[in-house]
Design a protein around this motif. Sequence first.
Motif, mmCIF file in Angstrom:
data_model
loop_
_atom_site.group_PDB
_atom_site.id
_atom_site.type_symbol
_atom_site.label_atom_id
_atom_site.label_comp_id
_atom_site.label_asym_id
_atom_site.label_seq_id
_atom_site.Cartn_x
_atom_site.Cartn_y
_atom_site.Cartn_z
ATOM 1 N N PHE A 1 45.155 -36.609 17.219
ATOM 2 C CA PHE A 1 44.304 -35.715 16.440
ATOM 3 C C PHE A 1 43.165 -36.483 15.774
ATOM 4 C CE2 PHE A 1 43.382 -33.161 12.559
ATOM 5 C CZ PHE A 1 42.793 -32.104 13.224
ATOM 6 N N LYS B 1 40.566 -37.023 18.162
ATOM 7 C CA LYS B 1 39.810 -35.782 18.339
ATOM 8 C C LYS B 1 38.734 -35.667 17.250
ATOM 9 C CE LYS B 1 40.072 -32.301 21.223
ATOM 10 N NZ LYS B 1 40.105 -32.588 22.652
ATOM 11 N N THR C 1 35.895 -38.120 18.035
ATOM 12 C CA THR C 1 35.022 -37.745 19.149
ATOM 13 C C THR C 1 34.161 -36.527 18.807
ATOM 14 O OG1 THR C 1 36.650 -36.324 20.202
ATOM 15 C CG2 THR C 1 36.648 -38.623 20.855
ATOM 16 N N THR C 2 34.577 -35.784 17.789
ATOM 17 C CA THR C 2 33.728 -34.674 17.367
ATOM 18 C C THR C 2 32.746 -35.118 16.291
ATOM 19 O OG1 THR C 2 35.491 -34.006 15.857
ATOM 20 C CG2 THR C 2 35.332 -32.849 17.942
ATOM 21 N N GLY C 3 32.703 -36.422 16.057
ATOM 22 C CA GLY C 3 31.673 -36.940 15.167
ATOM 23 C C GLY C 3 32.039 -37.047 13.705
ATOM 24 N N TYR D 1 40.731 -37.559 4.765
ATOM 25 C CA TYR D 1 41.728 -36.685 5.370
ATOM 26 C C TYR D 1 43.096 -37.370 5.382
ATOM 27 C CZ TYR D 1 44.163 -33.952 8.925
ATOM 28 O OH TYR D 1 45.086 -33.206 9.599
ATOM 29 N N LEU E 1 38.892 -30.079 7.000
ATOM 30 C CA LEU E 1 38.777 -29.611 8.385
ATOM 31 C C LEU E 1 37.815 -28.431 8.496
ATOM 32 C CD1 LEU E 1 42.396 -29.894 9.813
ATOM 33 C CD2 LEU E 1 40.523 -31.549 9.817
ATOM 34 N N HIS F 1 34.425 -29.790 8.329
ATOM 35 C CA HIS F 1 34.082 -30.462 9.576
ATOM 36 C C HIS F 1 33.821 -29.446 10.692
ATOM 37 C CE1 HIS F 1 33.792 -33.475 12.612
ATOM 38 N NE2 HIS F 1 34.849 -33.034 13.272
ATOM 39 N N ARG F 2 34.634 -28.404 10.719
ATOM 40 C CA ARG F 2 34.434 -27.373 11.740
ATOM 41 C C ARG F 2 33.032 -26.783 11.642
ATOM 42 N NH1 ARG F 2 38.386 -22.279 11.785
ATOM 43 N NH2 ARG F 2 37.411 -22.022 9.752
ATOM 44 N N VAL G 1 30.674 -29.182 13.165
ATOM 45 C CA VAL G 1 30.772 -29.186 14.628
ATOM 46 C C VAL G 1 30.036 -27.972 15.195
ATOM 47 C CG1 VAL G 1 32.340 -28.991 16.602
ATOM 48 C CG2 VAL G 1 32.924 -30.493 14.706
ATOM 49 N N ARG G 2 30.253 -26.826 14.553
ATOM 50 C CA ARG G 2 29.554 -25.619 15.018
ATOM 51 C C ARG G 2 28.046 -25.790 14.927
ATOM 52 N NH1 ARG G 2 33.441 -21.368 11.930
ATOM 53 N NH2 ARG G 2 34.961 -21.039 13.601
ATOM 54 N N ARG H 1 26.442 -28.518 15.018
ATOM 55 C CA ARG H 1 26.039 -29.482 16.041
ATOM 56 C C ARG H 1 25.920 -28.811 17.402
ATOM 57 N NH1 ARG H 1 23.072 -33.438 17.539
ATOM 58 N NH2 ARG H 1 24.013 -34.973 18.899
ATOM 59 N N ILE H 2 26.887 -27.957 17.715
ATOM 60 C CA ILE H 2 26.843 -27.229 18.978
ATOM 61 C C ILE H 2 25.579 -26.375 19.050
ATOM 62 C CG2 ILE H 2 27.915 -25.352 20.303
ATOM 63 C CD1 ILE H 2 30.635 -26.463 19.429
ATOM 64 N N GLU I 1 22.808 -26.837 17.523
ATOM 65 C CA GLU I 1 21.656 -27.726 17.660
ATOM 66 C C GLU I 1 21.500 -28.173 19.108
ATOM 67 O OE1 GLU I 1 22.139 -31.486 15.687
ATOM 68 O OE2 GLU I 1 20.016 -31.591 15.171
ATOM 69 N N LEU I 2 22.616 -28.551 19.703
ATOM 70 C CA LEU I 2 22.572 -29.013 21.089
ATOM 71 C C LEU I 2 22.144 -27.891 22.029
ATOM 72 C CD1 LEU I 2 25.722 -31.315 21.356
ATOM 73 C CD2 LEU I 2 23.327 -31.983 21.161
#
Lengths: 116, 116
Positions: B38, B41, B44-46, B55, B73, B76-77, B80-81, B83-84, B86-87
């Motif tokens: 975990f 994980k 890798t999600t930055g 944490y 979390l 962070h979620r 991540v969202r 970031r997605i 943006e990408l």
Amino acid sequence: MSIDTLRYYERIGLVDPPARDSGGRRTYSDEDLARLGFLTKLRTTGMPIRMMRQYARARRSGVAGPALCKQILVEHRASVRARIAELRSSLDVLDHKIDNYSQIERDASAAEGRTA
Amino acid sequence: MSIDTLRYYERIGLVDPPARDSGGRRTYSDEDLARLGFLTKLRTTGMPIRMMRQYARARRSGVAGPALCKQILVEHRASVRARIAELRSSLDVLDHKIDNYSQIERDASAAEGRTA
DNA sequence: GTAGGAGCTGGAGTGCGCTCCAGGTCAACC
DNA sequence: GGTTGACCTGGAGCGCACTCCAGCTCCTAC
């Protein structure tokens, strides 16, 4: 983008030195700014400086330039897509884990309710 | 994950030292491995190491732990969202640019056809 | 004309996340 | 019992992408 970053990019040959005014200061044309904008886009999508330099070199090269540029971008696009897929799958794991913690919280408050 | 990275994580207090066998070597339980998985994980999600340590600390702390873990979390979620998103928006720019280069290629080969 | 502020240069320093190394220990295999 | 190989430790080194600095020049505003 900070002025230091800009100078750094110029030093390492990532961007061409822009024109200077009479006082020796840099003057960025609209085209310069557009290129910088695109380079920034590449950076924020995780393209390493090394590859950006390849791209910049390809831009400056002659006939072979466009094909090379395109190839680099296509390659990068694939890695961006892969990255998105990776992040999306990780989101699922994250959701699951968060659900778990929510459940723990509910259990804890239920226990608290019983002892109160 | 390399052995060096694993040691590094242990040194900086990101993972608890695992049990040792009679010869002084580390033995990782299934639970250890699951946690490491975990954590990987998260990496890798930055998630930065700094936040991973928060944490890990939250995990070890008592009653306040789960709420804190969840909060980290959830935060962070969100990133991540973001970031997605943006990408994904950058993908559009990339597609557009690649189309441009394809057009340039077509133009070039058309011109070649005329001069041949 | 002078005080302030922005930009100039080359070079050094920083933070992050590993990665490598030397020198030692231990268990297993032949 | 010797050799091989994996793992042990503390500490140093590395690659990336900036970021900061000292000391200078130049334009602008008062």
